[in-house]
Design an enzyme around this catalytic site. Sequence first.
Site, PDB file in Angstrom:
ATOM      1  N   HIS A  62      45.638  90.996  93.745  1.00 49.27           N
ATOM      2  CA  HIS A  62      46.453  89.794  93.679  1.00 49.27           C
ATOM      3  C   HIS A  62      47.842  90.053  93.093  1.00 49.27           C
ATOM      4  O   HIS A  62      48.766  89.284  93.319  1.00 49.27           O
ATOM      5  CB  HIS A  62      45.693  88.657  93.003  1.00 49.27           C
ATOM      6  CG  HIS A  62      44.789  88.007  93.988  1.00 49.27           C
ATOM      7  ND1 HIS A  62      45.194  86.951  94.761  1.00 49.27           N
ATOM      8  CD2 HIS A  62      43.555  88.334  94.401  1.00 49.27           C
ATOM      9  CE1 HIS A  62      44.220  86.638  95.589  1.00 49.27           C
ATOM     10  NE2 HIS A  62      43.211  87.463  95.389  1.00 49.27           N
ATOM     11  N   GLU A  75      36.442  85.003 107.857  1.00 47.02           N
ATOM     12  CA  GLU A  75      36.656  86.219 107.074  1.00 47.02           C
ATOM     13  C   GLU A  75      35.376  87.028 106.917  1.00 47.02           C
ATOM     14  O   GLU A  75      35.324  87.952 106.112  1.00 47.02           O
ATOM     15  CB  GLU A  75      37.318  85.909 105.727  1.00 47.02           C
ATOM     16  CG  GLU A  75      36.724  84.769 104.960  1.00 47.02           C
ATOM     17  CD  GLU A  75      37.528  84.387 103.714  1.00 47.02           C
ATOM     18  OE1 GLU A  75      38.457  85.091 103.316  1.00 47.02           O
ATOM     19  OE2 GLU A  75      37.173  83.348 103.134  1.00 47.02           O
ATOM     20  N   CYS A 132      45.818  83.950 108.018  1.00 50.24           N
ATOM     21  CA  CYS A 132      46.427  83.750 106.705  1.00 50.24           C
ATOM     22  C   CYS A 132      46.234  84.957 105.786  1.00 50.24           C
ATOM     23  O   CYS A 132      46.687  84.959 104.659  1.00 50.24           O
ATOM     24  CB  CYS A 132      45.928  82.474 106.035  1.00 50.24           C
ATOM     25  SG  CYS A 132      44.180  82.540 105.644  1.00 50.24           S
ATOM     26  N   ASP A 155      39.617  89.815 103.687  1.00 53.49           N
ATOM     27  CA  ASP A 155      38.163  89.934 103.556  1.00 53.49           C
ATOM     28  C   ASP A 155      37.526  90.397 104.857  1.00 53.49           C
ATOM     29  O   ASP A 155      36.558  91.147 104.837  1.00 53.49           O
ATOM     30  CB  ASP A 155      37.555  88.598 103.107  1.00 53.49           C
ATOM     31  CG  ASP A 155      37.652  88.445 101.599  1.00 53.49           C
ATOM     32  OD1 ASP A 155      37.379  89.437 100.891  1.00 53.49           O
ATOM     33  OD2 ASP A 155      38.022  87.360 101.132  1.00 53.49           O
TER      34      ASP A 155
HETATM   35  C1  PEP Z   1      41.681  86.755 103.124  1.00 51.06           C
HETATM   36  O1  PEP Z   1      40.560  87.136 102.789  1.00 51.06           O
HETATM   37  O2  PEP Z   1      42.334  87.304 104.048  1.00 51.06           O
HETATM   38  C2  PEP Z   1      42.331  85.624 102.442  1.00 51.06           C
HETATM   39  C3  PEP Z   1      43.427  85.080 102.918  1.00 51.06           C
HETATM   40  O3  PEP Z   1      41.773  85.178 101.284  1.00 51.06           O
HETATM   41  P1  PEP Z   1      41.898  85.930  99.857  1.00 51.06           P
HETATM   42  O4  PEP Z   1      42.885  87.050 100.017  1.00 51.06           O
HETATM   43  O5  PEP Z   1      42.327  84.913  98.875  1.00 51.06           O
HETATM   44  O6  PEP Z   1      40.496  86.399  99.666  1.00 51.06           O
HETATM   45 MG    MG Z   2      39.398  85.885 101.471  1.00 51.58          MG
END
Ligand code: PEP
Ligand code: MG
Length: 540
Positions: A188, A429, A500, A453
């Site tokens: 993150h 995902e 996304c 994911d």
């Molecule tokens: C993903 O898994 O691509 C996603 C957008 O969610 P996160 O990165 O918050 O797990």
């Molecule tokens: Mg995710």
Amino acid sequence: MQCLEGKSVYKGIIMGPVAVLKKNDYQVKRRKIEYPEVEITRVEQAIKESQEQLQKLYDKAVVEVGETSAAIFEVHQMMLEDEDYLESIYNMIQTEQINAEFAVAMTGDNFAEMFSAMDDDYMRARAADIKDISERLVRNLSGQKDFDLSSSEPSIIVADDLSPSETVQMDKDKILAFVTVHGSTNSHTAILARMMNIPALIGVPLDLEHLENGVTAVVDGFQGKVIFDPDDDTCAQVQQRIKEEQEKLNLLQDLKGKENVTLDGRKINIYANIGSVGDIGYVLENDAGGIGLFRSEFLYLGRNSFPTEEEQYQAYKQAAQMMAGKKVIIRTLDIGADKQVDYFNLGQEENPAMGYRAIRICLSQPDIFKTQLRALFRAAVYGNLSIMYPMITSVEEVEQIYSIVEEVKQELEEQGIQYQIPEQGVMIETPAAVMISDELAQVVDFFSIGTNDLTQYTLAIDRQNEKLDEFYNPHHKAILKMIQIVVDNAHAHGKWAGICGELGADTTLTEEFVRMGVDELSVAPSMVLKLRKIVREMKV
Ligand code: PEP
Ligand code: MG
């Protein structure tokens, strides 16, 4: 001058002072003392200092995040006045003749354990607060400085690693770049750097113990280098490159207000990903067409108890209002895996990424889920809100969600509270969701592909494991084929499909995504205009 290499997770170049974030790994040692009254006076002095620090934190938080969220610092102030807590510290010093630090640490542990064992959820959550205030007291007793970014000038944050809850508490105006010893490309910290359009390096072999705050450094995300104490020549070259990069960014500004349309007329939506209402400034600044992923779990991070319905409602309402009719897709709580929150009491897991996370928590603890849904439905009245559910693997899960949605709707109806049920979609995902996307498309309004994911689960590669970064390949044919399957299945049932995950911002794939028929790309705000440029210069 010292130059170290690392892995760049976001390009850009910057020069500025370093702020070293050291973890609180101070070991409290037990010492026999001769004069208990001296130790007691030290504790009293440390309490006074702690109270002053907490007051400052409270004043700052009230302005930045509002009174409800700031209240935690008031609670900490009150705890520091608690008679039982103080009596236990003073008794220990007097009867056992031990040093103040040890007495505070022991009392903190004992009280935290006592709170953790209580039945009441609220009281259980106070265990973390007791630990917090005890650590603060120990820090003050031992003369360690609090890491306080707010009082410093904008800085390059240098740390061992950064957890989502640490980054969420940071004052973003004060961050020029991130440089960490650990962390993975998909952590993150990397996502945050992309959001803020600042360079970030991970895997840099730093000696944090010997790095001084305030030293000048250059972070070069293009070459994956950090230079401490640069000489005059280097400074001059870096200034020139910063100027050139700024000019390139300025050129992109001309694309603001223009459509995301190819030379032969194909349109695509380019939205932005955010973690909090505070990020909406970046969305507007970069002229995104909407918000394609609001990671709502960030509202739950960096605090000691659940956000209330009212707090959540205010945040979602503000997002809807600020975006003034543009789409705002809020993803429901995705806690677990890399985003751990003490008060959820999730416990240790062998395999957290494949464990108790996201919709699984919401379906098995419907009270938490219902509070969020109530806040979302109430906020939907104020703008163009959509919601999406993470980590879906079956149609049955969607049906269970809908029955909880129905309950929430009934309750709001009975209570005469204004609400609206927004458009509801799911994140794709997991490979399971891809394989049944034809069935899912019949029961939901849209798909948003979470490639972070999806890559992890398809390639069996932990996205957080830095050792596997070279194997983590979101360009893998399997992933691209899956995206095509999902888009086709969505379209066959008259639904739309977007991406996304971070792959959506990969400029080497933008043309391919448009040709595949992807309807929306939701990316870090800093990438919106770069993608617009590619779309406007291509033909399908
Ligand atoms: C993903 O898994 O691509 C996603 C957008 O969610 P996160 O990165 O918050 O797990
Ligand atoms: Mg995710």
